[in-house]
Design an enzyme around this catalytic site. Structure first.
Site, PDB file in Angstrom:
ATOM      1  N   HIS A 159       2.089   4.592  -2.558  1.00  0.00           N
ATOM      2  CA  HIS A 159       1.939   6.372  -2.595  1.00  0.00           C
ATOM      3  C   HIS A 159       3.167   6.605  -2.871  1.00  0.00           C
ATOM      4  O   HIS A 159       3.775   7.590  -4.107  1.00  0.00           O
ATOM      5  CB  HIS A 159       1.973   6.167  -1.024  1.00  0.00           C
ATOM      6  CG  HIS A 159       0.584   5.942  -0.866  1.00  0.00           C
ATOM      7  ND1 HIS A 159      -0.845   6.895  -1.495  1.00  0.00           N
ATOM      8  CD2 HIS A 159       0.211   5.340   0.270  1.00  0.00           C
ATOM      9  CE1 HIS A 159      -1.554   6.580  -1.039  1.00  0.00           C
ATOM     10  NE2 HIS A 159      -1.564   5.522  -0.063  1.00  0.00           N
ATOM     11  N   HIS A 194       0.763  -1.326  -0.156  1.00  0.00           N
ATOM     12  CA  HIS A 194      -0.138   0.252   0.199  1.00  0.00           C
ATOM     13  C   HIS A 194       1.047   1.330  -0.013  1.00  0.00           C
ATOM     14  O   HIS A 194       1.005   2.083  -0.753  1.00  0.00           O
ATOM     15  CB  HIS A 194      -1.058   0.086   1.074  1.00  0.00           C
ATOM     16  CG  HIS A 194      -1.640   1.088   1.290  1.00  0.00           C
ATOM     17  ND1 HIS A 194      -2.951   1.285   0.577  1.00  0.00           N
ATOM     18  CD2 HIS A 194      -1.803   2.731   1.955  1.00  0.00           C
ATOM     19  CE1 HIS A 194      -3.871   2.065   0.796  1.00  0.00           C
ATOM     20  NE2 HIS A 194      -2.533   2.928   1.889  1.00  0.00           N
ATOM     21  N   GLU A 195       1.757   1.232   0.771  1.00  0.00           N
ATOM     22  CA  GLU A 195       2.698   2.514   0.602  1.00  0.00           C
ATOM     23  C   GLU A 195       3.864   2.495  -0.674  1.00  0.00           C
ATOM     24  O   GLU A 195       4.013   3.752  -0.259  1.00  0.00           O
ATOM     25  CB  GLU A 195       3.598   2.162   2.278  1.00  0.00           C
ATOM     26  CG  GLU A 195       2.487   2.686   3.560  1.00  0.00           C
ATOM     27  CD  GLU A 195       1.743   3.791   3.369  1.00  0.00           C
ATOM     28  OE1 GLU A 195       1.905   4.403   3.285  1.00  0.00           O
ATOM     29  OE2 GLU A 195       0.565   3.806   4.256  1.00  0.00           O
TER      30      GLU A 195
END
Length: 423
Positions: free
Chosen positions: A25, A21-22
């Protein structure tokens, strides 16, 4: 040894879904030219940290989450004002380091009082050094050192707010997107490991056997092939077998099974389970499978991803309609359920991790302040009105939202712990 394996599975699951997920980003922020100051797994105090290029990669004490901190999102640099005494280290005509204190006593550093400083647009510093004025150009990657801690400056074009709405939206949306992609890939691995049901199956096999349930008491084992029930051949009709068991509550049934090609006669008595109709024996039935091809794997992965997403949205709808704290699960319950799944084998753990990844992706897309979905809403409003909402107002909304989520998490965790204590 079993407990160590379960702990390892749980750690790997949390690490994988959060890191992916990170990374979404982080990657798309970098692609847009945004300076990502920190890529963190977990919250709280740092346990381990290392720097690669411009980004500090950290592992923190609490593993339930993470963040990719982009330049310009938070107050991050020591403010340097005119009249303040600082030091600059110049190399090849550019300021490489800016010292805001003299505690480190650095060598080859020019100290003076600030006349003018611009670290965002013009990238220049003018110093008064013993009555003489000197102007310096600043390297776009210069470091500000304060109490021996260095922080890279962020020129305007490296800050989050300087990018287009589309670039910022992609950097935010990429986190949940990566969770869906991860789930799709994990479902594919699951299909490759377990195969797909054969057409017109000729037998049914016993999968997992629940400890203490009628099947376990009767002596059924994982891998047993069910031949007949009460003298009637089962073949591969799973629905018919379930129907027979359901209608035989508290009635002893004669099962003939094959175990290692040897016939065995067992007596199984289905019992009622609270909240369910009819009799149950406590087994997971498995149909014979074959290896899946590439297109089949792709199709099944998509099906599992879609059905899991649909199931999660349905659950969210029920929670909104009939809210109950008991319907929510925090880290404690997630760890508890993951521990149970981990005991069932790596295949079930992979499937469970894919489900958790989708859950994280959907949850982050909800328009709740402090989550990715809320930030996307603010970007949508900016795109419509042609200018951003006042950063202080947006920041206050996210702060309040984060505080509310934190309080809810405390309440859910407390409730989970009470549930465990009370059995």
């Amino acid at each position: 040894m079993e407990m160590l394996k379960i702990v390892l599975y749980i750690f790997c699951m949390f690490f994988l879904v959060v890191a992916v997920h990170e990374w979404g980003h982080y990657y798309f922020a970098q692609r847009a030219g945004i300076l990502v100051r920190e890529f963190a797994i977990g919250f709280g105090p740092k346990i381990f940290s290392y720097k690669r290029k411009e980004t500090q990669f950290t592992f923190r004490l609490l593993p339930f989450g993470g963040f990719a901190r982009m330049a310009g999102e938070d107050p991050e640099l020591v403010q340097i004002e005119p009249g303040q005494r600082i030091g600059v280290k110049v190399l090849d005509g550019l300021v490489q380091k800016i010292y805001v204190d003299e505690l480190t006593n650095p060598r080859n550093v020019i100290f003076g009082e600030v006349v003018h400083i611009d670290l965002e647009e013009q990238l220049c510093i003018e110093l008064n050094v013993e009555g003489d004025s000197f102007k310096f150009q600043v390297d776009p990657q210069a470091i500000i050192v304060n109490k021996k801690i260095g922080t890279q400056i962020a020129p305007k074009n490296r800050q989050y707010a300087s990018k287009t709405v589309g670039q910022r939206a992609l950097a935010i949306f990429a986190g949940p997107l990566m969770n869906f992609i991860l789930a799709f890939l994990l479902f594919g691995v699951y299909v490759q490991m377990t195969g797909v049901p054969v057409d017109n199956p000729t037998y049914i096999q016993v999968g997992e056997v629940t400890q203490g349930k009628p099947a376990d008491v009767a002596g059924l084992k994982k891998g047993d092939i069910v031949s007949t029930i009460n003298g009637v051949s089962v073949h591969g009709d799973q629905d018919n077998m379930i129907n027979i068991i359901t209608q035989s509550k508290d009635v002893p049934m004669k099962w003939v099974i094959l175990r290692n090609n040897q016939k065995m006669n067992l007596t199984v008595t289905p019992r009622a389970i609270e909240g369910q109709e009819g009799g149950k024996v406590g087994v997971a039935l498995v149909l014979p499978t074959r290896s899946a091809g590439f297109l089949e794997t792709f199709k099944m992965s998509g099906k599992y991803t879609f059905e899991t997403s649909k199931l999660i949205f349905s659950g969210l709808h029920q929670i909104v309609q009939n809210f109950s704290l008991n319907d929510l699960g925090g880290p404690v319950r997630t760890i508890e359920e993951t521990g149970k799944i981990a005991k069932s084998g790596i295949e079930k753990m992979i499937f469970w991790t894919a489900m958790i990844s989708i859950n994280l992706g959907i949850f982050n897309l909800l328009p709740i302040p402090a989550l990715d979905g809320s930030r996307l809403v603010f970007l949508g409003i900016e795109a419509v009105r042609g200018r951003p909402i006042e950063p202080s107002r947006e920041g206050m909304v996210h702060f309040v939202g984060f505080a509310m989520l934190f309080l809810l998490m405390i309440a859910v965790t407390y409730n989970d712990i009470l549930r465990l204590i009370n059995g």
